[in-house]
Each structure stands twice: as C-alpha cells, then as structure tokens.
Design a protein around this motif. Structure first.
Motif, PDB file in Angstrom:
ATOM      1  N   ALA A  53       0.831  -1.202   0.000  1.00  0.00           N
ATOM      2  CA  ALA A  53       0.000   0.000   0.000  1.00  0.00           C
ATOM      3  C   ALA A  53       0.872   1.260   0.000  1.00  0.00           C
ATOM      4  CB  ALA A  53      -0.923  -0.011   1.215  1.00  0.00           C
ATOM      5  N   SER A  57       1.065   4.160  -2.823  1.00  0.00           N
ATOM      6  CA  SER A  57       0.876   5.587  -2.543  1.00  0.00           C
ATOM      7  C   SER A  57       1.978   6.421  -3.194  1.00  0.00           C
ATOM      8  CB  SER A  57       0.842   5.826  -1.027  1.00  0.00           C
ATOM      9  OG  SER A  57       2.126   5.666  -0.443  1.00  0.00           O
ATOM     10  N   ASN A  61       1.311   9.221  -5.803  1.00  0.00           N
ATOM     11  CA  ASN A  61       1.891  10.540  -5.544  1.00  0.00           C
ATOM     12  C   ASN A  61       2.454  11.141  -6.822  1.00  0.00           C
ATOM     13  OD1 ASN A  61       4.872  11.676  -5.200  1.00  0.00           O
ATOM     14  ND2 ASN A  61       3.673  12.503  -3.498  1.00  0.00           N
ATOM     15  N   LEU A  87      -2.975  15.096  -0.237  1.00  0.00           N
ATOM     16  CA  LEU A  87      -3.037  13.656  -0.477  1.00  0.00           C
ATOM     17  C   LEU A  87      -1.836  12.938   0.133  1.00  0.00           C
ATOM     18  CD1 LEU A  87      -4.329  13.678  -4.172  1.00  0.00           C
ATOM     19  CD2 LEU A  87      -5.620  13.127  -2.097  1.00  0.00           C
ATOM     20  N   ASP A  88      -0.678  13.593   0.132  1.00  0.00           N
ATOM     21  CA  ASP A  88       0.495  13.012   0.788  1.00  0.00           C
ATOM     22  C   ASP A  88       0.242  12.824   2.282  1.00  0.00           C
ATOM     23  OD1 ASP A  88       1.850  12.962  -1.577  1.00  0.00           O
ATOM     24  OD2 ASP A  88       3.064  14.744  -1.178  1.00  0.00           O
ATOM     25  N   MET A  90      -2.504  12.308   3.664  1.00  0.00           N
ATOM     26  CA  MET A  90      -3.533  11.277   3.860  1.00  0.00           C
ATOM     27  C   MET A  90      -3.041   9.886   3.518  1.00  0.00           C
ATOM     28  SD  MET A  90      -6.760  13.378   2.230  1.00  0.00           S
ATOM     29  CE  MET A  90      -7.904  12.009   2.435  1.00  0.00           C
ATOM     30  N   THR A  91      -1.926   9.777   2.774  1.00  0.00           N
ATOM     31  CA  THR A  91      -1.488   8.453   2.304  1.00  0.00           C
ATOM     32  C   THR A  91      -0.039   8.144   2.674  1.00  0.00           C
ATOM     33  OG1 THR A  91      -0.936   9.444   0.144  1.00  0.00           O
ATOM     34  CG2 THR A  91      -3.124   8.436   0.389  1.00  0.00           C
ATOM     35  N   LEU A  95       1.023   5.859   5.997  1.00  0.00           N
ATOM     36  CA  LEU A  95       1.421   4.513   5.585  1.00  0.00           C
ATOM     37  C   LEU A  95       2.878   4.236   5.944  1.00  0.00           C
ATOM     38  CD1 LEU A  95      -0.379   4.197   2.136  1.00  0.00           C
ATOM     39  CD2 LEU A  95      -0.843   2.860   4.203  1.00  0.00           C
TER      40      LEU A  95
END
Length: 374
Positions: A53, A57, A61, A87-88, A90-91, A95
């Motif tokens: 995952a 990401s 990205n 988004l970074d 959030m992911t 992660l």
C-alpha cells in the motif's frame, strides 16, 4: 522551478522510472506468493500488504503531481501542489508510520493512533486547498517536525522492548531484528523532511526522486528478508495447566524451578535439542512438557534470557567439538564447527561467542592451542 525542470529529459525519465518502480514493487508484494529475494524466508503477510500500500501511494503521488508538467498557470500549479500535499498527508505519511510499526512483531499494535497523529496535517492541508494559500505551511512543518521527533522517541522505546522480546523467545535472531532497518529508514525520511523544509531549486527535486528510488529498493529488501514470527503466538501449548493471575503475581516456587531444571537437562541438554536451528521458547516449552510462561519465569529467575541460555549451550558444544577435533587430529574450520553447534549463520555465532567469552573465536582458538586452525 517547475517551468525549468519539467523541460529536462532526465527529470521526466527519472520521474517515470520511480513511478514504475513503485507500482511494480507494490504489485510484486500483493500478487507474488513466493519470495524472489530470499526464497528461504517467509516474510510477515501483514507487513507485505502494508508495504505494498505504501509503494502504491508513492506511485499515486507521482500521478497526482504529474499535471504540473503540463500546466502553465501559476495559480493552477499552486492548486495541484496543495492538493498533492494534502493527499500526501492522507497516504504516504501515515502509511510510512504503519509500515514501521508493523515491522515490530512482538504484538499487534493498534493503528488508529496514526490517524490521530496525521489529522492536524490533513486539516491544515484541507484549509490550504480551500484557501489556495501556503500560509499554514510553516505551522504544518513545525507540527510535522514535532510529530517526527515524538514518533522516533516512541520507536526507540518500542525497539528496545522488541529486542527484549526476541531474546526471551528466540535462540536465533538472524532475519528477525529490525533496528538497523529503522535507522536506515529514519535517515531516508530525514532527507525527505529536509527537502520539505528547504524546497528550493531543481537539485532537491532530483534528490527527492533519488531518495524514493533508494527507499523502494531498501524497503523491498527489508520486508522480504524479515522472518514472519506470528507462528510463535499461534503455536499450541501442551496440555498443562495454564498460568493463572495468582501464578503471575507470586512467580515460580523453588520446587517448580528445580523441576523445570531437571526437564531442561533431560529434554534439551541431554538430547541436544539446542542444536535445532531456529528453536524458539514455545517449542522448547512443549518439548519439556510445560508452557511458555513457566519457562520464561524460570529463565528470568536465573537472570538470563532464553537466547543467552541456548547460546551458552551451543558455544559449549562448539568448544567440545573443537577440542575433540584437535585430539583426533581432524582437519576442520571454525565455520564447520559453528554449523554443527546449531548456528545457521557464522556471523551470528561470532557475535554470540564474543559476548559469552569476552574475546573473538580466533583469539580463543589460538589461546587454546597455538597450532589451531580457523
């Protein structure tokens, strides 16, 4: 900066290569059952999935930042940049934390605190996107730095606890320790953090791409060379009485300790069970007819760990083999004798030998006999 770098063929090539690397690594971990990097090792399935995952990401990205290469309006570029940063948060950031936590296999840690950790960053990113402004970024950077320091402190404590757990449960630590991996990954993430703070010039864009490439290669190797230790928690115990809370409070009686000592002598020392590769405390407890709790209590009362107990027996076995080989005039090497003493790795044996004897193998052999071989 974007206008300058997106016209460079090298940048476009590296951008595409890193995107492809991350996507391929993610698919490899998700869909390939066998281990192509270390075929004799079974890595943790949960770690494989979370790392896949994380790699996915990274690929995403690069996709959500890619429109910047084609936009000419500074306002549009800023919008894409802010959305990408959100988004970074959030992911990639959560992660990355989850992957590091999942490497620790002493217990299954809850992951919801990770969401709480990154929530302020996500909230700041949402506000920044809504306002199309970088005003909150300095505060987000400060929070990110504080969060990173706090997480490093937590990981240092967790790694110490994990190391104690390994030595209490495993005789062979090869392919099980993760502190080296944490150090390397921390350095890589520090480079990323430095880039985030400086964010200036094309050189940092290339450094970021190079960092991603190194991270993908290293993390893929680290995951595939880490043994799955979940079997220790699922191994069935022999049909003996389970430890009660009262037992845990008062510990083992002297009679119980003496009994376990007799059982270890018979089923571990006399039978040379300690020569079995990757023997763990649950297997030894089952072999002598007790459970892990009582056996761990026994070793604790003796002031040693399970790892030290098995290593002491193996090193004594090595010393006996060495003296016997000398007496019989047989040719040998220290590596051969270490393998016959239960060690799968000679480097592991050398470290254990020096910890036990206070000198390295070569020094001990030369002191034992001037004409010894190594």
């Amino acid at each position: 900066m974007y206008d300058q770098i997106r016209e460079e063929n090298l940048f476009v090539l590296l951008y595409g290569v890193v995107t492809a690397m991350s996507a391929i690594a993610s698919c490899y971990l998700l869909f390939r059952r066998a281990n192509a990097i270390a075929p004799d090792i079974t890595p943790p399935a949960r770690l494989r999935q979370w790392t896949a995952a994380f790699f996915a990401s990274i690929a995403l990205n690069h996709l959500w930042y890619s429109p910047i290469m084609f936009l000419t309006s500074s306002e549009d570029i800023q919008t894409i940049d802010l959305i990408g940063g959100l988004l970074d948060c959030m992911t990639i950031i959560p992660l990355a934390i989850v992957v590091l936590l999942t490497m620790l296999q002493d217990r299954k840690r809850p992951l919801w605190p990770v969401a709480l950790m990154v929530a302020p960053l996500v909230a700041g990113g949402v506000v920044s996107v809504a306002n199309r402004s970088y005003v909150l970024l300095p505060w987000m950077y400060v929070y990110f730095l504080l969060m990173g320091i706090g997480f490093i402190i937590y990981m240092v404590c967790a790694l110490r606890q994990y190391g104690h757990w390994l030595r209490d449960n495993y005789a062979d630590l090869e392919h099980k320790e993760v502190w080296q991996g944490f150090v390397v990954l921390a350095i890589i993430f520090l480079v990323f953090g430095t880039y985030t703070y400086i964010y200036e010039g094309t050189a940092y864009i290339y450094a970021l791409l190079a960092g991603f490439a190194v991270l993908i290669c290293y993390l893929l190797w680290r995951v595939e060379t880490l043994s799955d230790l979940s079997s220790l928690q699922s191994q069935s115990l022999p049909a003996t009485a389970a430890a009660t809370p009262e037992d845990e409070d008062k510990g083992l009686s002297q009679a119980a300790r003496d009994n376990i000592g007799v059982l270890l002598q018979k089923h571990c020392i006399d039978s040379q069970l300690y020569l079995q590769h990757d023997l763990n405390v649950a297997q030894l407890a089952k072999a002598i007819g007790t459970n892990r709790f009582y056996l761990s209590q026994y070793f604790s009362a003796q002031g040693i760990t399970y790892n030290a107990y098995i290593n002491n027996l193996r090193i004594d076995h090595f010393k006996n083999l060495y003296r016997l080989a000398l007496a019989e005039g047989r040719s040998f090497t220290a590596q051969q004798l270490a393998g016959e003493s239960g060690y799968h790795s000679y480097s592991t044996f050398r470290l254990a030998f020096k910890q036990r004897m206070g000198q390295n193998v070569r020094e001990w052999m030369h002191e034992t006999t001037p004409n010894s071989q190594d």
